[in-house]
Design an enzyme around this catalytic site. Structure first.
Site, mmCIF file in Angstrom:
data_model
loop_
_atom_site.group_PDB
_atom_site.id
_atom_site.type_symbol
_atom_site.label_atom_id
_atom_site.label_comp_id
_atom_site.label_asym_id
_atom_site.label_seq_id
_atom_site.Cartn_x
_atom_site.Cartn_y
_atom_site.Cartn_z
ATOM 1 N N GLU A 109 -6.774 -7.308 -0.843
ATOM 2 C CA GLU A 109 -7.508 -7.602 0.490
ATOM 3 C C GLU A 109 -8.638 -7.018 0.437
ATOM 4 O O GLU A 109 -9.144 -5.922 0.061
ATOM 5 C CB GLU A 109 -6.621 -6.215 1.469
ATOM 6 C CG GLU A 109 -5.239 -6.831 1.779
ATOM 7 C CD GLU A 109 -4.416 -5.726 2.618
ATOM 8 O OE1 GLU A 109 -5.299 -5.024 3.359
ATOM 9 O OE2 GLU A 109 -3.311 -5.720 2.826
ATOM 10 N N GLU A 165 0.702 -1.019 0.040
ATOM 11 C CA GLU A 165 -0.051 0.103 -0.171
ATOM 12 C C GLU A 165 0.778 1.180 0.004
ATOM 13 O O GLU A 165 0.664 2.101 0.810
ATOM 14 C CB GLU A 165 -1.154 -0.271 1.091
ATOM 15 C CG GLU A 165 -2.110 -1.169 1.346
ATOM 16 C CD GLU A 165 -2.909 -1.115 2.414
ATOM 17 O OE1 GLU A 165 -4.088 -1.479 1.961
ATOM 18 O OE2 GLU A 165 -2.643 -0.626 3.484
#
Length: 610
Positions: free
Chosen positions: A259, A184
């Site tokens: 995710e 991320e």
């Protein structure tokens, strides 16, 4: 090829994989097609669940894998945690519960593929986002940057990980399908040169198969390295997923939600987070129907034991240390049992199985028990069990003391006979204040508390401040401001308090403590020690509602933190860590040293604020 045929091919490949291959057998290939992943040249849809090896007892890894298969998963996703594997500079550990290679091999034996996420930064509600504390002692080192010292330490780490795990990639006969670089990164920065350095290091470490990166949808373009597969986090609209990945991958797939959040984590003092399965099962259905691969975060959260929880903090929100339970309201609960969410997701996955193919039966819930009350027989006052101190004019941080976690006791002498405010600038994170050995109050960073009024008796007064590291920040810019302890000036009234003795209390080893029989009347933090006998073992839960704040060890295993504010009120004791016959228990209690009885329950309490 229609969806039915795609899924048939995927199940055939999964079945052939699980039919008894070893690492020396069953060579497979894994590649990117224009719209699908290709396993041995045939379309393959990953239905993956995240599960972290340090959050599950090693003895239970295989049982959890079997549960994953029973829900219909064909892949397990896991981070690799730098601070687990290099707790001190140059001291690597891949043994016991840190044996990530064994975790991957067990998955292979159970017929599961693995998605590996060994970036030095993991977030994961984990202490310092996975970084080892000692990086902060390297002057000028800046994590998640091109700063040379950071890159040098990063390289040593990823090379060590590569030795363990690169041979287990699918192109070497193993079961690791893909490897993620960074994590991320678009939510943090957007330096493509830094991302390229990441890729080069992974290649040097032996990760010569397929690499990918992942980011939340709004940050994907910023955090994606062209040439790798982009994956998206937190988005489950099939049309938008495909549109976003196409836009960043030359108009092609394959499509991977790295995710997907069927629930959420908890932090101290805030309600337990739950999300009903009926709210998310339709989304899973639509994603699978669209042929998109998915990794649910979490499939099984487990427990963040010891001192390894992280914390959130930014300019608009208070400091939020996460609780020890990482139950996450996941499909598999903290103890590894199927939940209604598990059954709902299993039903969705079953819809896409070819005719005649059935999932394994769901293993029965593990037995639980409540045991007789445990009566504490021995006590040890923290103030009577101090190590050799380190003296300094100004307070020293945990990092100055080369101490990763736990507690530090700060001691000095004040001139008494007056009243004033004691102010701790930049307290990190929780302080028990004691005057002449007696507890007089606490300060809590969560509540932005940094001052307490003290009425000092006449004469020379001993001031003790026991400071707890409640978890380093794991997300955002404050990764760079993560030192612990008394990190700023201490003032009493208008005067700065100087000349401190620092006592490091990491509580990694309790064997040196000196206990006395019965109760200690000293109103200050204590370690309690007891034992209990068992004729049989099963999972159980310590009920800590009547206690104050502290930690518990069972047979030497640190179960994690408890805190009466909630929402977590119980500590999970795995059956794997109990034994027939005598068992030992130790409790560090900060606030209620008069407590001497422990009780247990046969189920957890994770939703009670007090």
């Amino acid at each position: 090829m229609n969806l039915k045929n795609i899924l048939a091919a995927f199940l055939f490949a999964a079945a052939s994989f699980s039919a008894g291959q070893t690492q020396s057998q069953a060579k497979h290939t894994f590649a990117f097609g224009d719209t699908q992943f290709l396993l041995d040249g045939k379309p393959f849809q990953m239905i993956s669940g995240e599960m972290h090896y340090p959050r599950v007892p090693r003895e239970a890894w295989r049982a959890r894998m079997k549960m994953a298969k029973a829900m219909g998963l064909n892949v397990i996703g896991t981070y690799v945690f730098w601070n687990v594997h290099e707790p001190e500079k140059g001291q690597f550990d891949f043994s016991g519960g840190a044996d990530v290679a064994e975790f991957v091999k067990i998955a292979q034996e159970e017929g599961l593929w693995v998605i590996l996420r060994p970036s030095p930064y993991v977030c994961a509600e984990w202490e310092f986002g996975g970084y080892p504390y000692w990086l902060q002692n390297e002057k000028g080192l800046t994590v998640r940057s091109k700063e040379p010292q950071y890159l040098a330490e990063y390289k040593k780490y990823i090379m060590a990980v590569g030795k363990q795990l690169a041979p287990l990639q699918i192109n070497h006969g193993g079961n690791i399908l893909m490897v993620q670089i960074e994590n991320e990164y678009g939510s943090y920065a957007g330096d493509k040169e830094y991302l390229k350095i990441n890729e080069q290091m992974f290649r040097e470490a032996g990760f010569d198969g397929l690499l990918y990166d992942c980011d939340p949808a709004p940050d994907l373009a910023k955090g994606h390295l062209p040439g790798l597969l982009p994956a998206v986090n937190g988005l489950d609209n099939p049309h938008k997923v495909k549109q976003l990945i196409n836009a960043n991958h030359d108009g092609k797939g394959p499509y991977y939600i790295a995710e997907w959040y069927p629930a959420w984590f908890d932090w101290w003092g805030t309600k337990h987070h739950t999300v009903p399965s009926e709210q998310y099962a339709p989304h899973l259905d639509s994603v699978l129907a669209a042929g998109i691969s998915i990794n649910m975060y979490m499939f099984h959260g487990g427990t963040t034991r010891g001192f390894m929880n992280g914390a959130n903090y930014n300019d608009s929100n208070p400091y939020e240390p996460q609780i020890s339970s990482y139950d996450y309201d996941a499909p598999l609960d903290e103890a590894g049992n199927a939940t209604p969410k598990f059954m709902a997701f299993r039903s969705v996955i079953e819809k896409y199985l070819p005719a005649g193919v059935k999932l394994p039966a769901v293993p029965a819930a593990k037995p639980t028990m409540a045991i007789k009350d445990i009566h504490i027989k021995q006590s040890a006052a923290v103030l009577s069990n101090l190590p050799v101190p380190k003296a300094n004019v100004h307070p020293l941080t945990f990092e100055d003391l080369h101490q990763a976690y736990g507690f530090v006791l700060y001691r000095t002498t004040l001139t008494g006979g007056k009243t004033g405010f004691l102010k701790l600038k930049d307290l990190r994170d929780y302080a028990v204040i004691m005057i002449n050995g007696k507890e007089v109050g606490t300060l809590d960073r969560r509540l932005k508390q940094d001052s307490i009024e003290l009425k000092l008796p006449a004469g020379k007064v001993r001031l003790d401040i026991l400071v707890e590291n409640l978890g380093r920040i794991n997300f955002g810019k404050y990764l760079l401001q993560n030192k612990k302890g008394l990190t700023g000036k201490v003032n009493f009234g208008t005067q700065e308090v100087l000349n401190w003795q620092q006592y490091g209390l990491p509580f990694q080893d309790l064997t040196h403590l000196k206990y006395t029989a019965g109760r200690i009347t000293q109103p200050s933090p204590q370690i309690k020690k007891g034992s209990f006998m068992l004729l049989t073992v099963a999972d159980t839960y310590l009920d800590m509602r009547k206690w104050g704040k502290g930690m518990v060890w069972i047979n030497g295993h640190n179960l994690g933190r408890y805190w009466s504010i909630g929402p977590q009120q119980t500590l999970y004791i795995p059956a794997e860590w109990l034994k027939k016959g005598a068992n030992s228990i130790e409790v560090l209690e900060l606030l209620k040293p008069q407590m001497n009885t422990l009780s247990t329950l046969d189920k957890p309490i994770l939703n009670l604020l007090q």
